[in-house]
Design an enzyme around this catalytic site. Structure first.
Site, PDB file in Angstrom:
ATOM      1  N   ASP A 114       1.088  -1.110  -0.086  1.00  0.00           N
ATOM      2  CA  ASP A 114      -0.060  -0.063  -0.040  1.00  0.00           C
ATOM      3  C   ASP A 114       0.898   1.194   0.003  1.00  0.00           C
ATOM      4  O   ASP A 114       1.625   1.512   1.007  1.00  0.00           O
ATOM      5  CB  ASP A 114      -0.956  -0.028   1.201  1.00  0.00           C
ATOM      6  CG  ASP A 114      -1.969   1.197   1.183  1.00  0.00           C
ATOM      7  OD1 ASP A 114      -1.543   2.159   0.378  1.00  0.00           O
ATOM      8  OD2 ASP A 114      -2.812   1.281   2.042  1.00  0.00           O
ATOM      9  N   TYR A 164      -9.172  16.238  -8.756  1.00  0.00           N
ATOM     10  CA  TYR A 164      -8.278  15.376  -9.431  1.00  0.00           C
ATOM     11  C   TYR A 164      -7.370  15.900 -10.171  1.00  0.00           C
ATOM     12  O   TYR A 164      -5.918  15.622  -9.967  1.00  0.00           O
ATOM     13  CB  TYR A 164      -9.162  14.272 -10.432  1.00  0.00           C
ATOM     14  CG  TYR A 164      -8.349  13.492 -11.319  1.00  0.00           C
ATOM     15  CD1 TYR A 164      -7.526  12.487 -10.874  1.00  0.00           C
ATOM     16  CD2 TYR A 164      -8.299  13.720 -12.779  1.00  0.00           C
ATOM     17  CE1 TYR A 164      -6.860  11.272 -11.738  1.00  0.00           C
ATOM     18  CE2 TYR A 164      -7.600  12.600 -13.377  1.00  0.00           C
ATOM     19  CZ  TYR A 164      -7.015  11.480 -12.812  1.00  0.00           C
ATOM     20  OH  TYR A 164      -6.384  10.792 -13.693  1.00  0.00           O
ATOM     21  N   LYS A 223      -3.152  16.157  -9.671  1.00  0.00           N
ATOM     22  CA  LYS A 223      -2.019  15.842 -10.503  1.00  0.00           C
ATOM     23  C   LYS A 223      -1.448  16.932 -10.982  1.00  0.00           C
ATOM     24  O   LYS A 223      -0.121  16.961 -11.399  1.00  0.00           O
ATOM     25  CB  LYS A 223      -2.873  15.452 -11.918  1.00  0.00           C
ATOM     26  CG  LYS A 223      -3.601  14.249 -11.880  1.00  0.00           C
ATOM     27  CD  LYS A 223      -2.677  12.991 -11.829  1.00  0.00           C
ATOM     28  CE  LYS A 223      -3.415  11.722 -11.968  1.00  0.00           C
ATOM     29  NZ  LYS A 223      -2.465  10.551 -11.821  1.00  0.00           N
TER      30      LYS A 223
HETATM   31  N1  LIG Z   1      -7.265   5.218 -17.666  1.00  0.00           N
HETATM   32  C1  LIG Z   1      -7.099   6.431 -18.110  1.00  0.00           C
HETATM   33  O1  LIG Z   1      -7.871   6.931 -19.062  1.00  0.00           O
HETATM   34  C2  LIG Z   1      -6.255   7.612 -17.303  1.00  0.00           C
HETATM   35  C3  LIG Z   1      -6.545   8.888 -17.664  1.00  0.00           C
HETATM   36  C4  LIG Z   1      -5.631   9.814 -17.233  1.00  0.00           C
HETATM   37  C5  LIG Z   1      -4.744   9.481 -16.240  1.00  0.00           C
HETATM   38  N2  LIG Z   1      -4.533   8.248 -15.961  1.00  0.00           N
HETATM   39  C6  LIG Z   1      -3.496   8.248 -14.651  1.00  0.00           C
HETATM   40  O2  LIG Z   1      -2.813   6.785 -15.142  1.00  0.00           O
HETATM   41  C7  LIG Z   1      -2.439   5.903 -13.871  1.00  0.00           C
HETATM   42  C8  LIG Z   1      -3.169   4.660 -14.245  1.00  0.00           C
HETATM   43  O3  LIG Z   1      -4.575   4.492 -14.564  1.00  0.00           O
HETATM   44  P1  LIG Z   1      -5.196   3.405 -14.568  1.00  0.00           P
HETATM   45  O4  LIG Z   1      -6.730   3.735 -15.258  1.00  0.00           O
HETATM   46  O5  LIG Z   1      -4.778   2.116 -14.913  1.00  0.00           O
HETATM   47  O6  LIG Z   1      -5.712   3.343 -13.062  1.00  0.00           O
HETATM   48  P2  LIG Z   1      -6.457   2.333 -12.019  1.00  0.00           P
HETATM   49  O7  LIG Z   1      -7.521   1.317 -13.053  1.00  0.00           O
HETATM   50  O8  LIG Z   1      -7.296   3.236 -11.269  1.00  0.00           O
HETATM   51  O9  LIG Z   1      -5.380   1.267 -11.435  1.00  0.00           O
HETATM   52  C9  LIG Z   1      -4.773   1.948 -10.579  1.00  0.00           C
HETATM   53  C10 LIG Z   1      -4.094   0.633  -9.722  1.00  0.00           C
HETATM   54  O10 LIG Z   1      -3.335   1.559  -8.576  1.00  0.00           O
HETATM   55  C11 LIG Z   1      -3.509   0.669  -7.333  1.00  0.00           C
HETATM   56  N3  LIG Z   1      -3.441   1.456  -6.279  1.00  0.00           N
HETATM   57  C12 LIG Z   1      -4.357   2.336  -5.925  1.00  0.00           C
HETATM   58  N4  LIG Z   1      -4.025   2.966  -4.744  1.00  0.00           N
HETATM   59  C13 LIG Z   1      -2.844   2.410  -4.365  1.00  0.00           C
HETATM   60  C14 LIG Z   1      -2.048   2.339  -3.135  1.00  0.00           C
HETATM   61  N5  LIG Z   1      -2.317   3.324  -2.125  1.00  0.00           N
HETATM   62  N6  LIG Z   1      -1.186   1.716  -3.054  1.00  0.00           N
HETATM   63  C15 LIG Z   1      -0.687   0.731  -4.222  1.00  0.00           C
HETATM   64  N7  LIG Z   1      -1.577   0.612  -5.260  1.00  0.00           N
HETATM   65  C16 LIG Z   1      -2.617   1.237  -5.489  1.00  0.00           C
HETATM   66  C17 LIG Z   1      -4.498  -0.169  -7.398  1.00  0.00           C
HETATM   67  O11 LIG Z   1      -4.335  -1.573  -7.062  1.00  0.00           O
HETATM   68  P3  LIG Z   1      -5.336  -2.567  -6.299  1.00  0.00           P
HETATM   69  O12 LIG Z   1      -6.120  -2.796  -7.551  1.00  0.00           O
HETATM   70  O13 LIG Z   1      -4.655  -3.857  -6.082  1.00  0.00           O
HETATM   71  O14 LIG Z   1      -6.023  -1.943  -5.326  1.00  0.00           O
HETATM   72  C18 LIG Z   1      -4.957  -0.194  -8.989  1.00  0.00           C
HETATM   73  O15 LIG Z   1      -5.142  -1.597  -9.630  1.00  0.00           O
HETATM   74  C19 LIG Z   1      -3.316   6.894 -12.827  1.00  0.00           C
HETATM   75  O16 LIG Z   1      -2.392   7.817 -12.152  1.00  0.00           O
HETATM   76  C20 LIG Z   1      -4.352   7.577 -13.454  1.00  0.00           C
HETATM   77  O17 LIG Z   1      -4.680   8.680 -12.887  1.00  0.00           O
HETATM   78  C21 LIG Z   1      -5.395   7.354 -16.363  1.00  0.00           C
END
Ligand SMILES: NC(=O)c1ccc[n+]([C@@H]2O[C@H](COP(=O)([O-])OP(=O)(O)OC[C@H]3O[C@@H](n4cnc5c(N)ncnc54)[C@H](OP(=O)(O)O)[C@@H]3O)[C@@H](O)[C@H]2O)c1
Length: 240
Positions: free
Chosen positions: A57, A150, A154
Site C-alpha cells: 500500500d 483530481y 495531478k
Molecule cells: N485510464 C485513463 O484513462 C487515465 C487517464 C488519465 C490519467 N490516468 C492515470 O494513469 C494512472 C493509471 O491509470 P489506470 O486507469 O490504470 O488506474 P486504475 O485502474 O485506477 O488502477 C490503478 C491501480 O493502482 C493501485 N493502487 C491504488 N491505490 C494504491 C495504493 N495506495 N497503493 C498501491 N497501489 C494502489 C490499484 O491497485 P489494487 O487494484 O491492487 O488496489 C489499481 O489497480 C493513474 O495515475 C491515473 O490517474 C489514467
C-alpha cells in the site's frame, strides 16, 4: 537476463500499470509488479510475475521502503521506477466530500512522494529513470467542471516531477510524467467509457493501453536520455 534492466511498476494489477509491466517485460526488462488489494487480480499477477509480484500500500511509508528493499534483494539494482497509481473522482467541487478531496491528494500526490523517496537511492546508483502519470491539460492550469480536485492533485504532482527532475539531474536520473487522455480498460472509471467524451477526442478515438506502454518504454530507453521534467501527452489531442 542478469544484465537486463530492473524495472518496478506500481499499480500493475490492472489497467495502464499492467500493460506497462507486460510491455517492458516483453522487451526484456526484469519487471517487478505491485498490487495493493488481495483479490483475483492479485492471484493472477502472482501467477504471471512469480517472485517479482509484490504487495504494497503505497500510502504506507514502510510499505514503499519494503517494496524497494524486496526488489534490491532479488535483483540487486533498480533502473526504472514507474508509478501508475492515482485514483480518480469526478463531480462538482460544491458536492465533493472532504474524504474524497483527501483521497485525491493522497493517492495522486502523497503516494508519489513516498514512492520516490523509497526508490531515489537505487535510481541514483543506476542513473535510472522515473515515470509518473498525470492527466491531460495540466500545463494550461485549466479550471474544470467535473474533475477539478483530481486535476489539482495531478497539477501538484507535475510540480513535484519537475522538482525531482532538477534535483536528480546531477545524479543522472531522469524524472518524467505521462499524461494519458482517455484510455479505456476492463476496470476503467465509467467516465472513461463515456461515448460522448470519447467522441470529443480530436484524433477521433480513445487511446489504447499499448499507446501508453510504448511511451513509457521510450522514456525508459537510451533514446530519452536527454528528456527530463517533461509532461508527455498521450491523449489524441484531448484537453488541448
Ligand atoms: N485510464 C485513463 O484513462 C487515465 C487517464 C488519465 C490519467 N490516468 C492515470 O494513469 C494512472 C493509471 O491509470 P489506470 O486507469 O490504470 O488506474 P486504475 O485502474 O485506477 O488502477 C490503478 C491501480 O493502482 C493501485 N493502487 C491504488 N491505490 C494504491 C495504493 N495506495 N497503493 C498501491 N497501489 C494502489 C490499484 O491497485 P489494487 O487494484 O491492487 O488496489 C489499481 O489497480 C493513474 O495515475 C491515473 O490517474 C489514467
Amino acid at each position: 537476463m542478469s544484465d537486463s534492466p530492473v524495472t518496478l511498476v506500481t499499480g500493475s494489477a490492472r489497467g495502464i500499470g499492467l500493460a506497462v509491466a507486460r510491455s517492458l517485460r516483453e522487451r526484456g526488462d526484469r519487471v517487478h509488479a505491485v498490487y495493493r488489494t488481495e483479490n483475483e487480480r492479485a492471484v493472477a499477477l502472482r501467477d504471471e510475475f512469480g517472485e517479482r509480484a509484490h504487495r504494497a500500500d503505497l500510502l504506507v511509508p514502510d510499505d514503499a521502503d519494503r517494496l524497494a528493499a524486496e526488489v534490491l534483494a532479488l535483483d540487486g539494482r533498480l533502473d526504472h521506477a514507474v508509478h501508475a497509481v492515482g485514483e480518480y473522482v469526478s463531480g462538482p467541487l460544491a458536492e465533493l466530500s472532504h474524504a474524497d478531496f483527501q483521497r485525491m491528494w493522497a493517492s495522486n500526490a502523497e503516494s508519489s512522494f513516498l514512492f520516490f523517496n523509497a526508490v531515489r537511492a537505487p535510481l541514483r546508483d543506476a542513473g535510472g529513470r522515473a515515470v509518473f502519470f498525470g492527466c491531460s491539460g495540466l500545463n494550461g492550469l485549466r479550471g474544470r467542471r467535473e474533475t477539478a480536485a483530481y486535476a489539482a492533485a495531478k497539477s501538484a504532482l507535475l510540480v513535484l516531477v519537475r522538482g525531482w527532475a532538477i534535483e536528480e539531474a546531477a545524479h543522472g536520473v531522469t524524472v518524467n510524467m505521462i499524461s494519458p487522455g482517455v484510455i479505456p480498460h476492463d476496470a476503467a472509471h465509467v467516465d472513461t467509457l463515456d461515448a460522448d467524451r470519447q467522441a470529443r477526442i480530436p484524433l477521433g478515438e480513445p487511446g489504447r493501453l499499448e499507446d501508453v506502454a510504448q511511451a513509457v518504454s521510450w522514456l525508459c530507453s537510451r533514446a530519452a536520455s536527454h528528456t527530463t521534467g517533461t509532461d508527455l501527452l498521450v491523449s489524441g489531442g484531448w484537453m488541448l
